[in-house]
Design an enzyme around this catalytic site. Structure first.
Site, mmCIF file in Angstrom:
data_model
loop_
_atom_site.group_PDB
_atom_site.id
_atom_site.type_symbol
_atom_site.label_atom_id
_atom_site.label_comp_id
_atom_site.label_asym_id
_atom_site.label_seq_id
_atom_site.Cartn_x
_atom_site.Cartn_y
_atom_site.Cartn_z
ATOM 1 N N ARG A 30 0.150 6.336 7.672
ATOM 2 C CA ARG A 30 0.150 6.342 6.289
ATOM 3 C C ARG A 30 -0.323 7.914 5.570
ATOM 4 O O ARG A 30 0.104 8.454 4.715
ATOM 5 C CB ARG A 30 -0.575 5.197 5.492
ATOM 6 C CG ARG A 30 0.022 3.944 5.692
ATOM 7 C CD ARG A 30 -0.899 3.051 4.963
ATOM 8 N NE ARG A 30 -0.659 1.614 5.226
ATOM 9 C CZ ARG A 30 0.458 0.945 4.788
ATOM 10 N NH1 ARG A 30 1.497 1.538 4.104
ATOM 11 N NH2 ARG A 30 0.590 -0.268 5.019
ATOM 12 N N GLU B 242 7.821 2.491 -6.018
ATOM 13 C CA GLU B 242 7.997 1.993 -4.698
ATOM 14 C C GLU B 242 7.973 3.183 -3.589
ATOM 15 O O GLU B 242 8.528 4.233 -4.107
ATOM 16 C CB GLU B 242 9.263 1.147 -4.432
ATOM 17 C CG GLU B 242 8.947 -0.238 -4.042
ATOM 18 C CD GLU B 242 8.315 -0.314 -2.854
ATOM 19 O OE1 GLU B 242 7.544 0.224 -2.418
ATOM 20 O OE2 GLU B 242 8.571 -1.512 -2.280
ATOM 21 N N PHE C 26 13.659 4.325 10.801
ATOM 22 C CA PHE C 26 12.401 3.856 10.549
ATOM 23 C C PHE C 26 11.592 5.062 9.984
ATOM 24 O O PHE C 26 11.364 5.845 11.118
ATOM 25 C CB PHE C 26 11.877 2.951 11.421
ATOM 26 C CG PHE C 26 10.591 2.174 10.945
ATOM 27 C CD1 PHE C 26 10.621 1.125 10.013
ATOM 28 C CD2 PHE C 26 9.498 2.707 10.873
ATOM 29 C CE1 PHE C 26 9.746 0.250 9.368
ATOM 30 C CE2 PHE C 26 8.339 1.834 10.406
ATOM 31 C CZ PHE C 26 8.429 0.751 9.666
ATOM 32 N N VAL C 27 11.045 5.166 8.952
ATOM 33 C CA VAL C 27 10.263 6.343 8.722
ATOM 34 C C VAL C 27 8.855 6.221 8.130
ATOM 35 O O VAL C 27 8.508 4.931 7.977
ATOM 36 C CB VAL C 27 10.909 7.358 7.392
ATOM 37 C CG1 VAL C 27 12.220 7.692 7.614
ATOM 38 C CG2 VAL C 27 10.829 6.204 6.309
ATOM 39 N N LYS D 16 1.108 -1.312 -0.035
ATOM 40 C CA LYS D 16 0.136 -0.111 0.116
ATOM 41 C C LYS D 16 0.959 1.167 -0.069
ATOM 42 O O LYS D 16 0.579 2.309 -0.345
ATOM 43 C CB LYS D 16 -0.808 0.070 1.342
ATOM 44 C CG LYS D 16 -1.773 -1.216 1.512
ATOM 45 C CD LYS D 16 -2.565 -0.944 2.807
ATOM 46 C CE LYS D 16 -3.022 -2.341 3.402
ATOM 47 N NZ LYS D 16 -3.493 -2.280 4.860
ATOM 48 N N ASP E 226 14.859 -0.407 0.717
ATOM 49 C CA ASP E 226 15.506 -0.775 1.888
ATOM 50 C C ASP E 226 16.501 -1.846 1.748
ATOM 51 O O ASP E 226 17.764 -1.590 1.314
ATOM 52 C CB ASP E 226 14.462 -0.928 2.834
ATOM 53 C CG ASP E 226 14.919 -1.089 4.197
ATOM 54 O OD1 ASP E 226 15.894 -0.481 4.645
ATOM 55 O OD2 ASP E 226 14.374 -1.973 4.947
HETATM 56 P P1 IMP Z 1 12.826 -3.954 1.253
HETATM 57 O O1 IMP Z 1 12.433 -5.327 0.468
HETATM 58 O O2 IMP Z 1 13.730 -4.315 2.341
HETATM 59 O O3 IMP Z 1 13.731 -3.148 0.320
HETATM 60 O O4 IMP Z 1 11.694 -3.293 1.803
HETATM 61 C C1 IMP Z 1 10.891 -2.671 1.096
HETATM 62 C C2 IMP Z 1 9.369 -2.379 1.932
HETATM 63 O O5 IMP Z 1 9.707 -2.364 3.418
HETATM 64 C C3 IMP Z 1 8.745 -1.096 1.705
HETATM 65 O O6 IMP Z 1 8.215 -1.192 0.551
HETATM 66 C C4 IMP Z 1 8.127 -0.866 2.997
HETATM 67 O O7 IMP Z 1 6.717 -1.183 3.032
HETATM 68 C C5 IMP Z 1 8.849 -1.494 4.091
HETATM 69 N N1 IMP Z 1 9.943 -0.388 4.747
HETATM 70 C C6 IMP Z 1 11.466 -0.414 4.816
HETATM 71 N N2 IMP Z 1 11.578 0.496 5.284
HETATM 72 C C7 IMP Z 1 10.719 1.178 6.027
HETATM 73 C C8 IMP Z 1 10.628 2.487 6.678
HETATM 74 O O8 IMP Z 1 11.657 2.869 7.237
HETATM 75 N N3 IMP Z 1 9.577 2.717 7.271
HETATM 76 C C9 IMP Z 1 8.171 2.155 6.586
HETATM 77 N N4 IMP Z 1 8.221 1.043 6.005
HETATM 78 C C10 IMP Z 1 9.576 0.513 5.610
HETATM 79 MG MG MG Z 2 4.913 -1.481 4.750
#
Ligand code: IMP
Ligand code: MG
Length: 188
Positions: free
Chosen positions: A178, A112, A165-166, A56, A116
């Site tokens: 959100r 996206e 963490f944001v 989302k 992360d």
């Molecule tokens: P990745 O697969 O680790 O790159 O994670 C991506 C997903 O993790 C994003 O689409 C977010 O939903 C969630 N995410 C990663 N870091 C944060 C953050 O700092 N705040 C909120 N959601 C996060």
């Molecule tokens: Mg999320």
């Protein structure tokens, strides 16, 4: 940090919640997203890209970004889960809602909220390639370079941010925040 899913006090402001620190204010977000849209319109001139929003979290970004791209384009949505309700990546990507339209022959821009570890986007890029997309690029509002576990290149990045963490602008903590019109950090 603990998830507060209790109801707010009557009249309490969510946007001025004292536990939040503003990291990127609304005007900076909007200005940067406008620039990204212009860049994409320039790069895709004469083509008809399909913007795929990762639900989302990316919905707010998509909604601003698509209105900044002056091209004939289409959109689709995919929902994946990689995080559960906490702040740590499980490393597992599951498709919760798949695309409505086929990818064959399309120029895809994956939209996206945040890059992360890269696990989610690397999974999606590989899967979209296997489904016959002509080209795939990534547009992410936020990027945390320090956290990368797999090598993923984002073609359009709004902001590089530190390893914190944001929340806000689509991003949640346990489904809260959100709706914040800015990117913030939850304190305490
Ligand atoms: P990745 O697969 O680790 O790159 O994670 C991506 C997903 O993790 C994003 O689409 C977010 O939903 C969630 N995410 C990663 N870091 C944060 C953050 O700092 N705040 C909120 N959601 C996060
Ligand atoms: Mg999320």
């Amino acid at each position: 940090m603990s998830a507060d899913i209790s109801q707010s006090q009557p009249g309490a402001s969510e946007f001025r919640n004292p536990n939040l620190e503003v990291l990127i204010p609304t005007d900076k977000l909007q200005e940067r997203i406008r620039q990204m849209g212009q860049q994409i319109a320039h790069d895709y001139a004469g083509r008809r890209p399909e913007l795929i929003c990762v639900l989302k979290g990316a919905m707010v970004f998509l909604s601003d970004l698509m209105r900044a791209i002056d091209l004939n384009l289409s959109i689709d949505y995919i929902a994946v889960s990689s995080y559960g309700k906490g702040t740590k990546s499980s490393g597992e990507v599951k498709i919760i809602k798949d695309l409505d339209e086929p990818l064959q022959g399309r120029d895809i821009i994956l939209v996206e909220d945040i890059l992360d570890t890269g696990l989610t986007l690397s999974y999606l890029v590989n899967s979209f390639r296997a489904r016959g997309a002509t080209s795939i690029r990534i547009a992410t509002l936020l990027n945390k370079p320090e956290r990368r576990k797999v090598d993923v290149h984002a073609d359009y990045v709004g902001f590089d941010i530190p390893d914190e963490f944001v929340v806000g602008y689509g991003l949640d903590y346990a489904e809260r925040y959100r709706n914040l019109p800015f990117i913030g950090v939850v304190k305490g």
